[in-house]
Design a protein around this motif. Structure first.
Motif, PDB file in Angstrom:
ATOM      1  N   CYS A  76     -10.981   2.068  10.513  1.00  0.00           N
ATOM      2  CA  CYS A  76     -12.247   1.927  11.234  1.00  0.00           C
ATOM      3  C   CYS A  76     -13.146   0.879  10.589  1.00  0.00           C
ATOM      4  O   CYS A  76     -14.048   0.364  11.230  1.00  0.00           O
ATOM      5  N   SER A  77     -12.895   0.550   9.320  1.00  0.00           N
ATOM      6  CA  SER A  77     -13.766  -0.400   8.617  1.00  0.00           C
ATOM      7  C   SER A  77     -13.019  -1.027   7.444  1.00  0.00           C
ATOM      8  O   SER A  77     -11.953  -0.564   7.032  1.00  0.00           O
ATOM      9  N   GLU A  78     -13.600  -2.073   6.898  1.00  0.00           N
ATOM     10  CA  GLU A  78     -13.023  -2.700   5.712  1.00  0.00           C
ATOM     11  C   GLU A  78     -13.008  -1.710   4.547  1.00  0.00           C
ATOM     12  O   GLU A  78     -12.082  -1.685   3.748  1.00  0.00           O
ATOM     13  N   ARG A  79     -14.038  -0.881   4.453  1.00  0.00           N
ATOM     14  CA  ARG A  79     -14.109   0.113   3.372  1.00  0.00           C
ATOM     15  C   ARG A  79     -12.894   1.037   3.396  1.00  0.00           C
ATOM     16  O   ARG A  79     -12.246   1.250   2.373  1.00  0.00           O
ATOM     17  N   CYS A  80     -12.564   1.579   4.562  1.00  0.00           N
ATOM     18  CA  CYS A  80     -11.400   2.466   4.673  1.00  0.00           C
ATOM     19  C   CYS A  80     -10.107   1.713   4.370  1.00  0.00           C
ATOM     20  O   CYS A  80      -9.194   2.250   3.755  1.00  0.00           O
ATOM     21  N   ARG A  81     -10.021   0.459   4.777  1.00  0.00           N
ATOM     22  CA  ARG A  81      -8.838  -0.352   4.487  1.00  0.00           C
ATOM     23  C   ARG A  81      -8.670  -0.534   2.985  1.00  0.00           C
ATOM     24  O   ARG A  81      -7.576  -0.390   2.438  1.00  0.00           O
ATOM     25  N   LEU A  82      -9.765  -0.809   2.274  1.00  0.00           N
ATOM     26  CA  LEU A  82      -9.704  -1.010   0.829  1.00  0.00           C
ATOM     27  C   LEU A  82      -9.406   0.281   0.077  1.00  0.00           C
ATOM     28  O   LEU A  82      -8.712   0.270  -0.943  1.00  0.00           O
ATOM     29  N   ILE A  83      -9.918   1.407   0.577  1.00  0.00           N
ATOM     30  CA  ILE A  83      -9.587   2.704  -0.033  1.00  0.00           C
ATOM     31  C   ILE A  83      -8.084   2.930   0.049  1.00  0.00           C
ATOM     32  O   ILE A  83      -7.436   3.312  -0.937  1.00  0.00           O
ATOM     33  N   ASP A  84      -7.500   2.685   1.219  1.00  0.00           N
ATOM     34  CA  ASP A  84      -6.061   2.864   1.406  1.00  0.00           C
ATOM     35  C   ASP A  84      -5.271   1.918   0.495  1.00  0.00           C
ATOM     36  O   ASP A  84      -4.304   2.339  -0.159  1.00  0.00           O
ATOM     37  N   LEU A  85      -5.676   0.675   0.412  1.00  0.00           N
ATOM     38  CA  LEU A  85      -5.003  -0.292  -0.459  1.00  0.00           C
ATOM     39  C   LEU A  85      -5.044   0.169  -1.914  1.00  0.00           C
ATOM     40  O   LEU A  85      -4.040   0.119  -2.621  1.00  0.00           O
ATOM     41  N   GLY A  86      -6.191   0.657  -2.351  1.00  0.00           N
ATOM     42  CA  GLY A  86      -6.322   1.151  -3.724  1.00  0.00           C
ATOM     43  C   GLY A  86      -5.403   2.323  -4.008  1.00  0.00           C
ATOM     44  O   GLY A  86      -4.842   2.440  -5.105  1.00  0.00           O
ATOM     45  N   GLU A  87      -5.207   3.200  -3.009  1.00  0.00           N
ATOM     46  CA  GLU A  87      -4.300   4.339  -3.190  1.00  0.00           C
ATOM     47  C   GLU A  87      -2.858   3.868  -3.352  1.00  0.00           C
ATOM     48  O   GLU A  87      -2.100   4.420  -4.141  1.00  0.00           O
ATOM     49  N   TRP A  88      -2.461   2.824  -2.628  1.00  0.00           N
ATOM     50  CA  TRP A  88      -1.114   2.278  -2.787  1.00  0.00           C
ATOM     51  C   TRP A  88      -0.978   1.582  -4.139  1.00  0.00           C
ATOM     52  O   TRP A  88       0.043   1.760  -4.827  1.00  0.00           O
ATOM     53  N   LEU A  89      -1.986   0.817  -4.535  1.00  0.00           N
ATOM     54  CA  LEU A  89      -1.902   0.078  -5.804  1.00  0.00           C
ATOM     55  C   LEU A  89      -1.900   0.997  -7.022  1.00  0.00           C
ATOM     56  O   LEU A  89      -1.264   0.691  -8.027  1.00  0.00           O
ATOM     57  N   SER A  90      -2.594   2.128  -6.931  1.00  0.00           N
ATOM     58  CA  SER A  90      -2.612   3.077  -8.046  1.00  0.00           C
ATOM     59  C   SER A  90      -1.439   4.060  -7.966  1.00  0.00           C
ATOM     60  O   SER A  90      -1.328   4.960  -8.795  1.00  0.00           O
ATOM     61  N   GLU A  91      -0.580   3.869  -6.972  1.00  0.00           N
ATOM     62  CA  GLU A  91       0.614   4.687  -6.732  1.00  0.00           C
ATOM     63  C   GLU A  91       0.296   6.138  -6.385  1.00  0.00           C
ATOM     64  O   GLU A  91       1.115   7.021  -6.568  1.00  0.00           O
ATOM     65  N   GLU A  92      -0.923   6.394  -5.872  1.00  0.00           N
ATOM     66  CA  GLU A  92      -1.226   7.716  -5.309  1.00  0.00           C
ATOM     67  C   GLU A  92      -0.398   7.913  -4.047  1.00  0.00           C
ATOM     68  O   GLU A  92      -0.010   9.025  -3.724  1.00  0.00           O
ATOM     69  N   LYS A  93      -0.148   6.827  -3.333  1.00  0.00           N
ATOM     70  CA  LYS A  93       0.731   6.831  -2.165  1.00  0.00           C
ATOM     71  C   LYS A  93       1.957   6.026  -2.562  1.00  0.00           C
ATOM     72  O   LYS A  93       1.864   5.013  -3.240  1.00  0.00           O
ATOM     73  N   ARG A  94       3.121   6.509  -2.133  1.00  0.00           N
ATOM     74  CA  ARG A  94       4.344   5.748  -2.374  1.00  0.00           C
ATOM     75  C   ARG A  94       5.418   6.214  -1.407  1.00  0.00           C
ATOM     76  O   ARG A  94       5.359   7.314  -0.874  1.00  0.00           O
ATOM     77  N   ILE A  95       6.399   5.364  -1.215  1.00  0.00           N
ATOM     78  CA  ILE A  95       7.525   5.687  -0.361  1.00  0.00           C
ATOM     79  C   ILE A  95       8.602   6.285  -1.253  1.00  0.00           C
ATOM     80  O   ILE A  95       8.972   5.688  -2.267  1.00  0.00           O
ATOM     81  N   PRO A  96       9.096   7.494  -0.913  1.00  0.00           N
ATOM     82  CA  PRO A  96      10.084   8.131  -1.782  1.00  0.00           C
ATOM     83  C   PRO A  96      11.390   7.340  -1.835  1.00  0.00           C
ATOM     84  O   PRO A  96      11.772   6.676  -0.882  1.00  0.00           O
ATOM     85  N   GLY A  97      12.044   7.419  -2.976  1.00  0.00           N
ATOM     86  CA  GLY A  97      13.331   6.760  -3.151  1.00  0.00           C
ATOM     87  C   GLY A  97      13.528   6.343  -4.588  1.00  0.00           C
ATOM     88  O   GLY A  97      12.647   6.517  -5.442  1.00  0.00           O
ATOM     89  N   ASP A  98      14.675   5.791  -4.863  1.00  0.00           N
ATOM     90  CA  ASP A  98      14.987   5.308  -6.205  1.00  0.00           C
ATOM     91  C   ASP A  98      14.182   4.050  -6.496  1.00  0.00           C
ATOM     92  O   ASP A  98      13.900   3.262  -5.572  1.00  0.00           O
TER      93      ASP A  98
END
Length: 59
Positions: free
Chosen positions: A30-52
């Protein structure tokens, strides 16, 4: 004549409805703020795709 339905999606971060169209600059967010929050979660590895790991970590 029926007008076409307007497709909306939920913002992945805050769940606010977002119109899915080229006019929605940050879609699916909905906004740049939400986009950056999501990006930060991926960069800090709070979100990740399972696998080897793609590489073997060095010890």
């Amino acid at each position: 004549m029926k007008t076409p339905a307007r497709k909306t999606v939920a913002c992945p971060t805050c769940r606010k409805p977002v119109l899915w169209s080229p006019a929605s600059r940050w879609r699916p967010f909905c906004s740049e703020r939400c986009r950056l929050i999501d990006l930060g979660e991926w960069l800090s590895e709070e979100k990740r795709i399972p696998g080897d790991p793609a590489y073997a970590p060095e010890n």
